[in-house]
Design an enzyme around this catalytic site. Sequence first.
Site, PDB file in Angstrom:
ATOM      1  N   MET A 107       1.115  -1.062   0.010  1.00  0.00           N
ATOM      2  CA  MET A 107       0.492   0.299   0.310  1.00  0.00           C
ATOM      3  C   MET A 107       1.529   1.588  -0.097  1.00  0.00           C
ATOM      4  O   MET A 107       1.971   1.583   0.328  1.00  0.00           O
ATOM      5  CB  MET A 107      -0.970   0.190   1.380  1.00  0.00           C
ATOM      6  CG  MET A 107      -2.156  -1.148   1.323  1.00  0.00           C
ATOM      7  SD  MET A 107      -3.196  -1.232   2.663  1.00  0.00           S
ATOM      8  CE  MET A 107      -3.895   0.532   2.695  1.00  0.00           C
ATOM      9  N   HIS A 108       0.527   2.166  -0.697  1.00  0.00           N
ATOM     10  CA  HIS A 108       0.988   4.066   0.036  1.00  0.00           C
ATOM     11  C   HIS A 108       1.939   4.442  -0.812  1.00  0.00           C
ATOM     12  O   HIS A 108       1.688   5.442  -1.300  1.00  0.00           O
ATOM     13  CB  HIS A 108       1.549   4.197   1.368  1.00  0.00           C
ATOM     14  CG  HIS A 108      -0.133   3.469   2.657  1.00  0.00           C
ATOM     15  ND1 HIS A 108      -0.911   4.289   2.426  1.00  0.00           N
ATOM     16  CD2 HIS A 108       1.001   2.358   3.305  1.00  0.00           C
ATOM     17  CE1 HIS A 108      -1.175   2.710   3.996  1.00  0.00           C
ATOM     18  NE2 HIS A 108      -0.085   2.476   4.160  1.00  0.00           N
ATOM     19  N   ASP A 156      -3.292  -5.260   0.385  1.00  0.00           N
ATOM     20  CA  ASP A 156      -2.126  -7.063   0.552  1.00  0.00           C
ATOM     21  C   ASP A 156      -3.119  -6.733   1.785  1.00  0.00           C
ATOM     22  O   ASP A 156      -3.269  -8.587   2.022  1.00  0.00           O
ATOM     23  CB  ASP A 156      -0.750  -6.544   0.883  1.00  0.00           C
ATOM     24  CG  ASP A 156      -0.069  -5.154   1.561  1.00  0.00           C
ATOM     25  OD1 ASP A 156      -0.397  -4.211   2.380  1.00  0.00           O
ATOM     26  OD2 ASP A 156       1.666  -4.962   1.647  1.00  0.00           O
TER      27      ASP A 156
END
Length: 485
Positions: free
Chosen positions: A79-80, A235
């Site tokens: 992520m991110h 995830d």
Amino acid sequence: MYLGIDLGTSGVKVILLDNNDKIVDQASASLEVSRPAPLWSEQEPSDWWQATNDAIATLKAKNSEALSSVLAIGLSGQMHGATLLDDKNAIIRPAILWNDGRSEAQCKTIEAREPNTRSITGNIAMPGFTAPKLVWLKENEPENFNKIAKVLLPKDYLRFLMTGDFASDMSDSAGTLWLDVEKRQWSEQMLAATDLTIDQMPTLFEGTEITGYLNKDIAAQWGVNEVPVIAGGGDNAAGAAGIGVINPNEAFLSLGTSGVYFVANETYNPNPDSAVHTFCHCIPNTWHQMSVILSAASCLTWVTQLTGFKDEKSLLDEVEKLDFSVPSSVIFLPYLSGERTPHNNPNAQGVFFGLSHNTDAAELGRAVLEGIAYAFNDGQEVLMAAGTQIDSVSVIGGGSRSKLWGKILASVLNKPLSYRNGGEVGPAYGAARLAKIGANKVDASSVCVAGELVHVIEPDKTMSDYYQAQKRKYQQLYLSLKEHF
């Protein structure tokens, strides 16, 4: 047959899942992280695509017939990460990853520009999130910022190359700090706080929806038909779908590169001030809370290399020979990449405390396993302080292979831990399940069921007793060292 693709930090994993929820085959390809400056963590998006193709090629060589019968593809990923494309869809610069800590000052900037940040997003602004990275970029690389036509999360860059579509799912997008997490839509206020617009964002979908179709050339290369590609999930949310954690008060621990304590919720229930993440789940009308530690299994890899062992198992074999009826004199603070929950401190650093002439590699290994468990305990404490109820805890991720680590975790958290089929595969398994849901338009509860229970690890009473004192000492060490990081 369903294909699940998980873009992790250390590698890409792909699995083939049949209609009976059985993993038919799997493959992976490794990735490296670049750290060109202190607190920085980056990867080349082209490496993600190459690793994906390499993993698919391995599957094709081993099991082309199964691959050719795939009905849909699901995606999950780290992520991110800020993946930036220009108006010609070319990558502008290396992606800035989730464990990059350079944008601490920019978090304060965002919350000053938009005082309602925490109520809109359900989260405190953290350097790991995507939005602060873009503020840093504008301040430090304005020429690159001005080129941005689209901002994509890592797995959604793979989606673009697979389908030509700019799309994302709710769970992954909730980690950008641009999403109104309760309303499940982009927030114009949060985008304005970072000088971006909705036009620069991908289209949003629920995790079980079709976002597009595999294009003809990629389908031919992979040996797959032009099948639908499902939105998927970040995830952790995908990992939850894989292990069946979609109902209220169900939880899991993820022992991957980072560590996650994940609890499913049926309502939006934020607690940003304790650095607890509140995100959309990859299942419609569902949310979840997470406490996140930035270094988990990566600490074990690090200490294995540091002590000269050929692999983690070799070191763990030595750790298992130690006497766990008594506490260790060594305590490890696992902040090799800073820390999120509960400290929100990108400057926190790893520490070994209590070394002596008698300290050997096995003792260091034990301290690392225990230190990560103490960090998970910090997360459990703030989750429960927010009123979160945790009825059951499963374990997923590569670290779930170690029964010793499970015993340590169960004893520190004082909770039994369940290990289920599919737990080691984690997010890729969930991505394949989401593909099945999307392709067949069935209810998530009929697919995202708990995997077969392999074993349960109960807390060891002797260990639990001395861990009560050890984990408080661990917390005091952080507080006493905080000003020195």
